[in-house]
Design a protein around this motif. Structure first.
Motif, PDB file in Angstrom:
ATOM      1  N   TRP A  67      61.244  18.037  43.020  1.00 16.79           N
ATOM      2  CA  TRP A  67      61.981  16.780  43.164  1.00 16.79           C
ATOM      3  C   TRP A  67      63.286  16.948  43.936  1.00 16.79           C
ATOM      4  CZ3 TRP A  67      59.601  18.402  38.708  1.00 16.79           C
ATOM      5  CH2 TRP A  67      58.512  17.635  38.296  1.00 16.79           C
ATOM      6  N   LEU A  68      63.995  18.016  43.660  1.00 17.09           N
ATOM      7  CA  LEU A  68      65.334  18.167  44.222  1.00 17.09           C
ATOM      8  C   LEU A  68      65.334  18.795  45.610  1.00 17.09           C
ATOM      9  CD1 LEU A  68      67.271  19.288  41.011  1.00 17.09           C
ATOM     10  CD2 LEU A  68      66.746  16.971  41.822  1.00 17.09           C
ATOM     11  N   ALA A  69      64.264  19.489  45.971  1.00 13.69           N
ATOM     12  CA  ALA A  69      64.153  20.061  47.314  1.00 13.69           C
ATOM     13  C   ALA A  69      62.959  19.462  48.069  1.00 13.69           C
ATOM     14  CB  ALA A  69      64.040  21.584  47.233  1.00 13.69           C
ATOM     15  N   GLY A  70      62.175  18.639  47.399  1.00  9.34           N
ATOM     16  CA  GLY A  70      61.063  17.955  48.046  1.00  9.34           C
ATOM     17  C   GLY A  70      59.953  18.853  48.538  1.00  9.34           C
ATOM     18  N   THR A  71      59.623  19.889  47.762  1.00 10.97           N
ATOM     19  CA  THR A  71      58.577  20.816  48.197  1.00 10.97           C
ATOM     20  C   THR A  71      57.719  21.259  47.020  1.00 10.97           C
ATOM     21  OG1 THR A  71      58.126  22.928  49.305  1.00 10.97           O
ATOM     22  CG2 THR A  71      60.133  22.815  47.988  1.00 10.97           C
ATOM     23  N   PHE A  72      56.442  21.507  47.303  1.00  2.00           N
ATOM     24  CA  PHE A  72      55.545  22.052  46.293  1.00  2.00           C
ATOM     25  C   PHE A  72      55.589  23.587  46.313  1.00  2.00           C
ATOM     26  CE2 PHE A  72      51.192  22.455  44.274  1.00  2.00           C
ATOM     27  CZ  PHE A  72      51.573  21.907  43.063  1.00  2.00           C
ATOM     28  N   ASP A  73      56.234  24.149  47.319  1.00  2.84           N
ATOM     29  CA  ASP A  73      56.483  25.591  47.382  1.00  2.84           C
ATOM     30  C   ASP A  73      57.897  25.783  46.829  1.00  2.84           C
ATOM     31  OD1 ASP A  73      56.424  28.276  47.916  1.00  2.84           O
ATOM     32  OD2 ASP A  73      56.221  28.066  50.087  1.00  2.84           O
TER      33      ASP A  73
END
Length: 181
Positions: A67-73
């Motif tokens: 959520w806070l960095a917008g990545t699934f990695d």
């Protein structure tokens, strides 16, 4: 092993208050996941106040990069967010232990031969929750069911499936980037 469940943690609640807009409707599923993980760690070992604080911070940040960095990695971004928070709070000394919990919570194999290390207990707790209790690592099924009943799924696993599907479609060569051996 304590019989009482940890139902509210001030630092964890303050972090959610600070970032509530970023989580939106997914805040309750993630919050419940974190409380399940915290309680699954706490039934493995009676935690000191300091250890509980560390687990709560690692709990909040362990998947927060979604959520806070917008990545699934999200392992590296989540660890960086936690390190920044620890620096702001003057708790840099906790960085290595909290970083280990975050970086290794999806490790498939044991993180540490020390079964009582916070990182190893956190890893097992997250796997127990993500597997819906199919993996138990010797913990009593009744305790796991009680934790799951107190902190309902609220769509958390559906969210994981959705995110996994999106990742598979966008980067089929890297379907689960957060898994570690």
């Amino acid at each position: 092993m304590t019989q009482d469940l940890i139902q509210r943690h001030p630092r964890l609640e303050a972090l959610f208050d600070a970032y509530s807009e970023r989580f939106g409707k997914e805040q309750t599923p993630y919050r419940n996941h974190i409380y399940r993980v915290i309680n699954l760690v706490a039934i493995q070992k009676a935690l000191s106040e300091e250890e509980l604080e560390k687990v709560a911070i690692a709990g909040f940040f362990h998947d927060a990069g979604i959520w806070l960095a917008g990545t699934f990695d999200y392992l590296e971004p989540s660890a960086r967010l936690a390190a920044h928070y620890l620096e702001e709070q003057g708790l840099e000394a906790w960085g290595p232990e909290i970083g280990a919990m975050i970086q290794n919570h999806h490790k498939v194999t044991r993180f540490s031969a020390d079964r009582q290390s916070l990182a190893e207990m956190f890893r097992r707790a997250d796997w127990i929750d993500v597997s819906l209790g199919l993996l138990r690592f010797g913990l009593p099924a009744a305790r796991i069911r009680r934790i799951r009943a107190t902190f309902p799924n609220a769509g958390f696993h559906t969210l994981l499936l959705k995110l996994s599907g999106q990742q598979l479609l966008s980067q089929p060569w890297k379907p689960l980037p957060m898994l570690r051996r």
